[in-house]
Design a protein around this motif. Structure first.
Motif, PDB file in Angstrom:
ATOM      1  N   ARG A   1      -7.614   4.102 -13.930  1.00  0.00           N
ATOM      2  CA  ARG A   1      -8.838   3.912 -13.893  1.00  0.00           C
ATOM      3  C   ARG A   1      -8.792   2.891 -12.283  1.00  0.00           C
ATOM      4  N   ALA A   2      -8.419   2.053 -11.699  1.00  0.00           N
ATOM      5  CA  ALA A   2      -8.535   1.191 -10.984  1.00  0.00           C
ATOM      6  C   ALA A   2      -7.122   0.744  -9.858  1.00  0.00           C
ATOM      7  N   ILE A   3      -7.632   0.281  -8.974  1.00  0.00           N
ATOM      8  CA  ILE A   3      -6.014  -0.415  -8.401  1.00  0.00           C
ATOM      9  C   ILE A   3      -6.677  -2.282  -8.395  1.00  0.00           C
ATOM     10  N   GLU A   4      -6.108  -3.048  -9.278  1.00  0.00           N
ATOM     11  CA  GLU A   4      -6.260  -4.774  -8.985  1.00  0.00           C
ATOM     12  C   GLU A   4      -5.565  -5.323  -7.758  1.00  0.00           C
ATOM     13  N   VAL A   5      -6.089  -5.813  -6.084  1.00  0.00           N
ATOM     14  CA  VAL A   5      -5.403  -6.543  -5.177  1.00  0.00           C
ATOM     15  C   VAL A   5      -5.342  -7.375  -4.995  1.00  0.00           C
ATOM     16  N   VAL A   6      -4.108  -8.584  -5.036  1.00  0.00           N
ATOM     17  CA  VAL A   6      -4.426  -9.729  -5.195  1.00  0.00           C
ATOM     18  C   VAL A   6      -4.041 -10.141  -3.714  1.00  0.00           C
ATOM     19  N   HIS A   7      -5.207 -10.767  -3.337  1.00  0.00           N
ATOM     20  CA  HIS A   7      -5.072 -11.781  -1.996  1.00  0.00           C
ATOM     21  C   HIS A   7      -4.117 -13.210  -2.185  1.00  0.00           C
ATOM     22  N   VAL A   8      -2.189 -13.219  -2.149  1.00  0.00           N
ATOM     23  CA  VAL A   8      -1.485 -13.867  -2.855  1.00  0.00           C
ATOM     24  C   VAL A   8      -1.886 -15.119  -1.236  1.00  0.00           C
ATOM     25  N   PHE A   9      -2.060 -16.708  -1.427  1.00  0.00           N
ATOM     26  CA  PHE A   9      -1.985 -17.382  -1.343  1.00  0.00           C
ATOM     27  C   PHE A   9      -2.765 -17.694   0.414  1.00  0.00           C
ATOM     28  N   GLY A  10      -3.595 -16.501   0.348  1.00  0.00           N
ATOM     29  CA  GLY A  10      -5.047 -16.952   1.225  1.00  0.00           C
ATOM     30  C   GLY A  10      -4.971 -15.500   2.167  1.00  0.00           C
ATOM     31  N   ASN A  11      -3.314 -15.187   1.832  1.00  0.00           N
ATOM     32  CA  ASN A  11      -3.213 -14.141   2.873  1.00  0.00           C
ATOM     33  C   ASN A  11      -3.873 -12.283   2.334  1.00  0.00           C
ATOM     34  N   LEU A  12      -4.340 -11.926   3.475  1.00  0.00           N
ATOM     35  CA  LEU A  12      -4.915 -10.871   3.256  1.00  0.00           C
ATOM     36  C   LEU A  12      -4.169  -9.031   2.930  1.00  0.00           C
ATOM     37  N   ALA A  13      -4.309  -8.599   1.554  1.00  0.00           N
ATOM     38  CA  ALA A  13      -3.334  -7.014   1.725  1.00  0.00           C
ATOM     39  C   ALA A  13      -4.155  -6.334   2.593  1.00  0.00           C
ATOM     40  N   TYR A  14      -3.303  -4.871   2.270  1.00  0.00           N
ATOM     41  CA  TYR A  14      -3.603  -4.327   3.640  1.00  0.00           C
ATOM     42  C   TYR A  14      -4.805  -2.943   3.486  1.00  0.00           C
ATOM     43  N   MET A  15      -5.915  -3.909   3.082  1.00  0.00           N
ATOM     44  CA  MET A  15      -6.817  -3.039   2.215  1.00  0.00           C
ATOM     45  C   MET A  15      -7.327  -1.578   3.045  1.00  0.00           C
ATOM     46  N   ASP A  16      -7.311  -1.271   4.144  1.00  0.00           N
ATOM     47  CA  ASP A  16      -7.290   0.313   4.948  1.00  0.00           C
ATOM     48  C   ASP A  16      -6.515   0.536   4.214  1.00  0.00           C
ATOM     49  N   GLU A  17      -5.776   0.775   3.809  1.00  0.00           N
ATOM     50  CA  GLU A  17      -4.520   1.691   3.541  1.00  0.00           C
ATOM     51  C   GLU A  17      -5.041   1.887   2.188  1.00  0.00           C
ATOM     52  N   ILE A  18      -5.227   1.346   1.292  1.00  0.00           N
ATOM     53  CA  ILE A  18      -5.406   0.834  -0.503  1.00  0.00           C
ATOM     54  C   ILE A  18      -5.985   1.690  -0.342  1.00  0.00           C
ATOM     55  N   CYS A  19      -7.332   0.591   0.195  1.00  0.00           N
ATOM     56  CA  CYS A  19      -8.916   1.323   0.014  1.00  0.00           C
ATOM     57  C   CYS A  19      -8.852   3.043   0.141  1.00  0.00           C
ATOM     58  N   ALA A  20      -7.867   4.336   0.853  1.00  0.00           N
ATOM     59  CA  ALA A  20      -7.703   4.548   1.415  1.00  0.00           C
ATOM     60  C   ALA A  20      -7.002   5.962   0.820  1.00  0.00           C
ATOM     61  N   THR A  21      -5.897   4.786  -0.065  1.00  0.00           N
ATOM     62  CA  THR A  21      -5.352   6.018  -1.468  1.00  0.00           C
ATOM     63  C   THR A  21      -6.310   5.665  -2.546  1.00  0.00           C
TER      64      THR A  21
ATOM     65  N   PRO B   1       0.662  -0.796   0.349  1.00  0.00           N
ATOM     66  CA  PRO B   1      -0.156   0.150  -0.209  1.00  0.00           C
ATOM     67  C   PRO B   1       0.635   0.945   0.311  1.00  0.00           C
ATOM     68  N   ALA B   2       1.879   1.215   0.294  1.00  0.00           N
ATOM     69  CA  ALA B   2       3.078   2.031   1.330  1.00  0.00           C
ATOM     70  C   ALA B   2       3.233   2.896  -0.502  1.00  0.00           C
ATOM     71  N   ALA B   3       3.921   1.693  -1.682  1.00  0.00           N
ATOM     72  CA  ALA B   3       4.512   1.776  -2.658  1.00  0.00           C
ATOM     73  C   ALA B   3       3.450   2.421  -3.700  1.00  0.00           C
ATOM     74  N   VAL B   4       1.650   2.025  -3.339  1.00  0.00           N
ATOM     75  CA  VAL B   4       0.755   2.358  -4.392  1.00  0.00           C
ATOM     76  C   VAL B   4       0.292   3.760  -4.040  1.00  0.00           C
ATOM     77  N   GLU B   5       0.740   3.965  -2.440  1.00  0.00           N
ATOM     78  CA  GLU B   5       0.832   5.429  -2.714  1.00  0.00           C
ATOM     79  C   GLU B   5       1.156   6.335  -3.008  1.00  0.00           C
ATOM     80  N   ASP B   6       2.402   5.840  -3.209  1.00  0.00           N
ATOM     81  CA  ASP B   6       3.959   6.775  -3.554  1.00  0.00           C
ATOM     82  C   ASP B   6       3.546   7.031  -5.338  1.00  0.00           C
ATOM     83  N   PHE B   7       3.312   5.761  -5.353  1.00  0.00           N
ATOM     84  CA  PHE B   7       3.201   6.319  -7.282  1.00  0.00           C
ATOM     85  C   PHE B   7       2.130   7.774  -7.537  1.00  0.00           C
TER      86      PHE B   7
END
Length: 383
Positions: free
Chosen positions: A140-160, A112-118
């Motif tokens: 237009r969009a951000i595509e997030v993949v929850h790799v191997f069943g681990n969950l991405a930090y969606m709080d930060e990604i959705c805020a961005t 999420p930090a790299a997404v915000e920085d970009f």
């Protein structure tokens, strides 16, 4: 004498699969008609806490539909992970858009930090639309993949995403059954934190319909349009009238029958994955230069795949270890090659790939079938 083969990940058909599939055959509804498709959609929507679910022929088909209903247009860009399976990214091209590849954090998911920085440094808002300053294209969009069943930090990604007016597409194809326990999305299932989410039921997933997937969305109109597009965009059920280009992305009744039986067992599968993961962690983590990568403690992951990480202290590299285990009749696999290094995407923009490049060379996925015995898991550890 060669020991029995231990596969990486295979289906577990210990429930009502035979009965439900037989019911579908007896009814003579085996293709894309039949009542079980609708029932499966209802059950998945209920399990995920989603307003509606649209059954699809595959997770990839669901992701293509997700791109379309999220408003991804030809010439747009979509922020996407570099560390994922290529099927997560190809639907961006199906929509005639281009991915921008961002690296991962220690969850293996989009950083999420790299997404915000970009977005902050390499893009600019023009009349409410984010544009890439290098290419000039709308993002237009951000595509997030929850790799191997681990969950991405969606709080930060959705805020961005909110800050820059971006749709959020969740590739939860590996995360059926994973949910957040804390934060803004506490209690929510993978696939329901963003605008639209997609699950996969491929043969190696935690539940399977052989092939197949579902799309879920918090926007009822998006789910309705996805259903419309998946059925050849019929404007009338009885007449051959079509109001836009549609797709044959429907799930079959046989697949839905299999899925209903699998869904009944999903929570048991998640529990068994947790037991096997703990066995591997106990026997391997911190031993001989090995680590078992953790899952987030503030989530209930489905632990679809278990990732063994080879540190500098381990005497073999990834490929050598895979071959040694293969010689012992044990199937493992490395993590994917980065998508920006694949031939179709060599020219696409990248950002902050350091951790992704490290994990790409050091991760080996271990046998993780829900019907794997403790004895066979220990045999893997010994090997």
């Amino acid at each position: 004498m060669m020991a029995d083969f231990i596969p990486l990940s295979v289906p577990n058909f210990g429930g009502n699969e035979r009965q439900y599939v037989n019911d579908a055959v007896v009814s003579e509804w085996v293709s894309t008609g039949g009542s079980m498709v609708g029932v499966f959609e209802e059950k998945i929507a209920e399990y995920a806490g989603a307003g509606a679910a649209v059954a699809c022929a595959s997770g990839t088909a669901g992701l293509h539909l997700a791109m379309l209903v999220a408003g991804v247009q030809p010439g747009d860009e979509v922020i996407a992970p570099a560390l994922t399976f290529i099927a997560a990214v190809n639907p961006i091209r199906y929509a005639f858009a281009e991915p921008v590849f961002i690296g991962c954090d220690d969850t293996l998911c989009l950083d999420p930090a790299a997404v915000e920085d970009f977005c902050a440094t390499r893009c600019e808002l023009r009349e409410g639309v984010l544009h890439n300053k290098t290419t000039g294209r709308p993002v237009r969009a951000i595509e997030v993949v929850h790799v191997f069943g681990n969950l991405a930090y969606m709080d930060e990604i959705c805020a961005t995403a909110k800050r820059y007016n971006l749709a959020v597409i969740e590739d939860a194809t590996e995360a059926v059954g994973s949910r957040w326990l804390a934060g803004a999305f506490a209690g929510k299932m993978a696939g329901t934190a963003g605008d639209v989410g997609v699950y996969s039921y491929n043969g190696n997933k935690i539940i399977t319909t052989g092939s197949g997937g579902t799309l879920v969305s918090r926007h009822p109109a998006w789910a309705k349009r996805a259903k419309h597009l998946s059925t050849q965009a019929k404007a009338s059920v009885d007449d051959y009238v079509h109001d836009e280009v549609g797709y044959n992305y429907r799930m079959t009744n046989l697949q839905a029958a299999l899925g209903l039986a699998q869904l009944e067992q999903l929570e048991g599968f998640v529990a068994r994955k947790a037991e096997l993961y703990e066995l591997y962690r106990t026997h391997l983590d911190g031993k001989a230069g090995l680590r078992i990568l953790p899952f987030r403690e503030d989530t209930r992951p489905n632990r679809w795949f278990f990732s063994l990480y080879l540190t500098d202290d381990y005497p073999l590299d990834r490929d050598a270890l895979i071959q040694k285990l293969k010689a012992d009749n044990i199937q493992t696999r490395g993590i994917w090659g980065l998508i920006n290094e694949q031939k179709p995407y060599l020219q696409n923009e990248t950002h902050a790939l350091g951790k992704a490049e490290d994990y790409r060379t050091r991760v080996v996925n271990l046998p993780c079938s829900t019907n794997l015995s403790d004895a066979d898991a220990k045999r893997v550890c010994d090997a």
